[in-house]
Design an enzyme around this catalytic site. Structure first.
Site, PDB file in Angstrom:
ATOM      1  N   ARG A 120      -4.712   1.377  -0.894  1.00 40.01           N
ATOM      2  CA  ARG A 120      -4.560  -0.055  -0.683  1.00 40.01           C
ATOM      3  C   ARG A 120      -4.369  -0.833  -1.977  1.00 40.01           C
ATOM      4  O   ARG A 120      -5.123  -0.653  -2.941  1.00 40.01           O
ATOM      5  CB  ARG A 120      -5.779  -0.614   0.055  1.00 40.01           C
ATOM      6  CG  ARG A 120      -5.645  -2.098   0.411  1.00 40.01           C
ATOM      7  CD  ARG A 120      -6.922  -2.642   1.031  1.00 40.01           C
ATOM      8  NE  ARG A 120      -6.770  -4.038   1.410  1.00 40.01           N
ATOM      9  CZ  ARG A 120      -7.775  -4.901   1.554  1.00 40.01           C
ATOM     10  NH1 ARG A 120      -9.018  -4.495   1.368  1.00 40.01           N
ATOM     11  NH2 ARG A 120      -7.551  -6.149   1.898  1.00 40.01           N
ATOM     12  N   ILE A 155      -3.680  -7.625  -1.185  1.00 37.61           N
ATOM     13  CA  ILE A 155      -2.880  -8.834  -1.388  1.00 37.61           C
ATOM     14  C   ILE A 155      -3.395  -9.972  -0.517  1.00 37.61           C
ATOM     15  O   ILE A 155      -3.532 -11.100  -0.960  1.00 37.61           O
ATOM     16  CB  ILE A 155      -1.395  -8.567  -1.055  1.00 37.61           C
ATOM     17  CG1 ILE A 155      -0.832  -7.452  -1.948  1.00 37.61           C
ATOM     18  CG2 ILE A 155      -0.564  -9.834  -1.188  1.00 37.61           C
ATOM     19  CD1 ILE A 155      -0.733  -7.799  -3.406  1.00 37.61           C
ATOM     20  N   SER A 162      12.148 -11.754  -5.340  1.00 43.16           N
ATOM     21  CA  SER A 162      13.444 -11.488  -5.954  1.00 43.16           C
ATOM     22  C   SER A 162      14.567 -12.070  -5.099  1.00 43.16           C
ATOM     23  O   SER A 162      14.364 -12.413  -3.936  1.00 43.16           O
ATOM     24  CB  SER A 162      13.657  -9.978  -6.125  1.00 43.16           C
ATOM     25  OG  SER A 162      14.021  -9.370  -4.901  1.00 43.16           O
ATOM     26  N   GLY A 163      15.762 -12.145  -5.683  1.00 45.59           N
ATOM     27  CA  GLY A 163      16.917 -12.706  -4.986  1.00 45.59           C
ATOM     28  C   GLY A 163      17.834 -11.667  -4.383  1.00 45.59           C
ATOM     29  O   GLY A 163      18.996 -11.973  -4.083  1.00 45.59           O
ATOM     30  N   ASN A 203       1.665  -0.403   5.491  1.00 43.61           N
ATOM     31  CA  ASN A 203       2.139  -0.688   4.143  1.00 43.61           C
ATOM     32  C   ASN A 203       3.121  -1.843   4.240  1.00 43.61           C
ATOM     33  O   ASN A 203       4.166  -1.720   4.881  1.00 43.61           O
ATOM     34  CB  ASN A 203       2.832   0.547   3.545  1.00 43.61           C
ATOM     35  CG  ASN A 203       3.624   0.221   2.288  1.00 43.61           C
ATOM     36  OD1 ASN A 203       3.304  -0.705   1.559  1.00 43.61           O
ATOM     37  ND2 ASN A 203       4.677   0.986   2.044  1.00 43.61           N
ATOM     38  N   GLY A 204       2.798  -2.984   3.637  1.00 44.94           N
ATOM     39  CA  GLY A 204       3.719  -4.107   3.688  1.00 44.94           C
ATOM     40  C   GLY A 204       3.008  -5.426   3.879  1.00 44.94           C
ATOM     41  O   GLY A 204       1.808  -5.555   3.613  1.00 44.94           O
ATOM     42  N   ASP A 229      -3.438  -9.195   7.643  1.00 45.83           N
ATOM     43  CA  ASP A 229      -2.340  -9.038   8.592  1.00 45.83           C
ATOM     44  C   ASP A 229      -2.410  -7.705   9.321  1.00 45.83           C
ATOM     45  O   ASP A 229      -1.844  -7.548  10.406  1.00 45.83           O
ATOM     46  CB  ASP A 229      -0.983  -9.213   7.895  1.00 45.83           C
ATOM     47  CG  ASP A 229      -0.843  -8.408   6.620  1.00 45.83           C
ATOM     48  OD1 ASP A 229      -1.799  -7.723   6.227  1.00 45.83           O
ATOM     49  OD2 ASP A 229       0.240  -8.477   5.989  1.00 45.83           O
ATOM     50  N   CYS A 265       0.827  -1.190   0.000  1.00 47.46           N
ATOM     51  CA  CYS A 265       0.000   0.000   0.000  1.00 47.46           C
ATOM     52  C   CYS A 265       0.865   1.246   0.000  1.00 47.46           C
ATOM     53  O   CYS A 265       2.091   1.188  -0.072  1.00 47.46           O
ATOM     54  CB  CYS A 265      -0.911   0.013   1.240  1.00 47.46           C
ATOM     55  SG  CYS A 265      -1.878  -1.500   1.459  1.00 47.46           S
TER      56      CYS A 265
END
Length: 647
Positions: free
Chosen positions: A52, A55, A379-380, A78-79, A104, A2
């Site tokens: 928002r 997810i 991602s790595g 946010n997260g 969450d 977000c």
């Protein structure tokens, strides 16, 4: 994922607050296109807008901001909290909860009510930037995640305290005033990014990773002196703890623990109520993440890579081979010169601050392609910092040993000659004496001359990672403050290597790598996740002896050994190019006119910020092919482009 923004101010400054908040929210709508939430406190002094990107829990039960049952606390988040289901179970055992949904955010709020904010944050595994408003105490708290995956800006302007996920949201507030911070500019020209806690604006800051900021309405008039910041987690403390309790098992035991923890992190980060995929460059880190994802998936995962028509920069074929072996559903795009040309004008808007990492272009383009298929991409990133993967580490150690063998008088003489002798002279000296190449920046004698008078390893490393060696000359200012803290006495290469890794984890990782990933992904409403930044994995990696990270001069030993269990070694053992782009070629070709306009002599003189003669000298030398100044020029162009976009 977000975006959020808000203001704390005296009530008389907040007329038309709803309209102002909506204007701030519109600037970060790309971070949250699915929903908007507004809040103004009863006292009228605090206001917040939340955008928002749904997810987890796509229903209205996940709407933000979210309030405690008694309306005392307001939370905007946010997260993602990857272990929030485990936290819910723990809360239910203590005090049975009445859950409205399965987001969450709701889990965090319940944890705050039961354990308190800091204890809840310490229990949480995830990435986040959050805002908690206490309507009873009239106190605002801002919190940023441990490694700095999610951004959070703040500052005072005309008596108001502004905060938000991106600077553009703060700029939308009518009380915003920003003055270019020359010190920040010098650091940006040297390092290609503005390091925290600075921003390009003197009045505003980044909340540093692992920190909590508290500000009371009663003390608002005191300005920055009223802001209280405390650190709840840091890479430095992790390194200190690991030194006191290092891993003492066998190689196989260590590899098993690392793979188990990373697999758990990947598993938790694959959880979402929307499609999930992965970025795949074909290198060690991204291939390992994709392999662990595919191992745990019931069907082919989506993977994405970017390629170039310039062979030295193209890894797409390697990524395709890895994807074929793993059995992923693979997508690749090729970046052309025209693609770059199309993206470049939008970079100031995407990144808010001058940002000179040119891999921002392919990162944005691959994120844009991925968003057509998925809403979350893993991602790595962070493997290089945690497992000594950067080639500059080896270059720095080699250069340190070379300097140690050179007489001090010769070093002084070379340093004095460096700004005097022509570049061709240095090349001839290297050719005549057979000096080795010490990395992408320059050859033997010239390199020694650049760092010859460094009085510490920190000074040497600063020069190695600097795009502009003397940025104060470019802006006609006194030398800028050093970004890197001086290390304790170092008596071995292992200690020097540990210091470089720690330094990059605290600077380059959060302020370059993670900024690039966050802005590029969120610009297209894509959530990026980084499994190696799970703090449990960071702490485990830190405890591993150095030989798990670097053996025989080669980094990422442990990660490679784990990856070889899933992908044949023959597909992986090759030089790494990463997401680099051929800016040297582009600046002499399709981007030449754009660059020339930004570096125009009269424009530079009128702006009065840069040393016109020196900038033009570098530009002409690059165009002629006499020198390759691509990195420094890109930093200058990103600043000029940003400055022009300010109007």
């Amino acid at each position: 994922m977000c975006g959020l923004a808000g203001v704390l101010a005296s009530a008389q400054l907040l007329a038309s607050q709803s309209e102002i908040l909506r204007a701030m929210g519109q600037q970060i709508q790309h971070r949250g296109p699915d929903d908007e939430g507004l809040y103004s406190s009863d006292c009228g002094s605090f206001g917040l807008v939340h955008r928002r990107l749904a997810i987890v829990d796509l229903s209205a039960a996940g709407h933000q901001p979210m309030f405690s049952p008694d309306q005392r606390f307001m939370l905007a988040f946010n997260g993602e909290i990857y272990n929030h289901q485990a936290l819910r179970a723990e809360l239910d055992k203590v005090v049975p909860q009445v859950w409205r949904g399965h987001s969450d955010t709701e889990t965090l709020l319940a944890g705050i009510l039961h354990w308190g904010l800091e204890d809840t944050i310490r229990r949480a595994v995830g990435m986040f930037a959050l805002v908690l408003w206490d309507n009873k105490q009239k106190t605002l708290t801002l919190v940023r995640d441990r490694a700095g995956e999610k951004p959070l800006y703040y500052g005072f302007s005309q008596g108001a305290f502004l905060f938000g996920s991106e600077l553009k949201a703060l700029k939308a507030h009518p009380l915003f005033q920003g003055e270019v911070d020359i010190e920040a500019l010098a650091l940006m020209l040297r390092h290609k990014y503005v390091p925290a806690p600075r921003t390009i604006y003197r009045q505003f800051c980044k909340l540093e990773p692992g920190c909590m900021l508290t500000l009371s309405l009663d003390e608002l008039s005191l300005g920055h002196s009223a802001v209280q910041i405390r650190r709840y987690w840091s890479f430095a403390q992790v390194a200190k703890n690991a030194a006191g309790q290092p891993f003492s098992g066998t190689d196989q035991e260590g590899l098993q623990q690392l793979e188990a923890q990373l697999s758990q992190s990947v598993s938790e980060q694959m959880l979402a109520d929307v499609p999930v995929g992965a970025f795949l460059s074909g290198g060690t880190d991204s291939s390992l993440i994709a392999a662990l994802m595919q191992k745990q998936a019931s069907q082919p995962i989506r993977t994405f890579t970017v390629g170039f028509h310039v062979p030295d920069y193209n890894e797409a074929e390697h990524a395709k081979a890895v994807a074929r072996h793993l059995g992923t559903d693979h997508t690749e795009i090729y970046v052309t010169e025209q693609d770059a040309l199309n993206v470049v004008p939008s970079l100031p808007q995407l990144f808010d601050e001058p940002f000179g990492d040119s891999s921002q272009i392919p990162t944005y383009l691959i994120a844009k392609e991925a968003r057509r298929h998925v809403t979350v991409a893993l991602s790595g990133d962070a493997g290089d910092e945690l497992f000594a993967g950067y080639s500059r580490y080896e270059h720095s150690l080699a250069l340190h040993h070379k300097l140690s063998s050179v007489p001090g008088a010769l070093l002084s003489a070379l340093a004095w000659c460096k700004p005097v002798l022509h570049a061709d002279v240095w090349r001839q000296l290297d050719k005549l004496t057979g000096q080795a190449d010490y990395g992408p920046l320059s050859n033997g004698f010239a390199r020694v001359a650049e760092v010859g008078l460094c009085h510490s390893f920190a000074g040497l490393y600063t020069q190695v990672v600097s795009d502009a060696k003397d940025p104060q000359r470019l802006i006609r200012r006194e030398p800028e403050a050093s970004l890197f803290t001086e290390p304790a006495a170092q008596h071995s290469d292992e200690q020097r290597l540990a210091w470089m890794m720690l330094t990059d984890s605290q600077t380059y990782l959060p302020d370059d790598v993670l900024v690039k990933v966050d802005r590029a992904a969120m610009a297209v409403s894509l959530e990026g996740r980084v499994p190696m930044l799970d703090h449990r994995f960071i702490e485990l990696a830190a405890s591993m002896p150095m030989h798990f990270k670097r053996r025989d001069g080669v980094g990422k030993w442990a990660l490679k050994q784990i990856l070889y269990r899933h992908v044949p070694k023959a597909l992986l053992d090759r030089p790494k190019t990463g997401f680099g782009v051929p800016t040297d070629h582009w600046l002499r070709g399709p981007l030449r006119d754009w660059a020339e306009a930004l570096l125009d002599t009269e424009k530079l003189k009128q702006q009065g910020l840069l040393n016109t003669a020196l900038v033009r000298k570098y530009w002409q030398e690059h165009l002629s092919g006499q020198r390759n100044w691509q990195y420094m020029l890109w930093n200058l162009l990103m600043f000029q482009s940003w400055l022009e976009a300010q109007g």
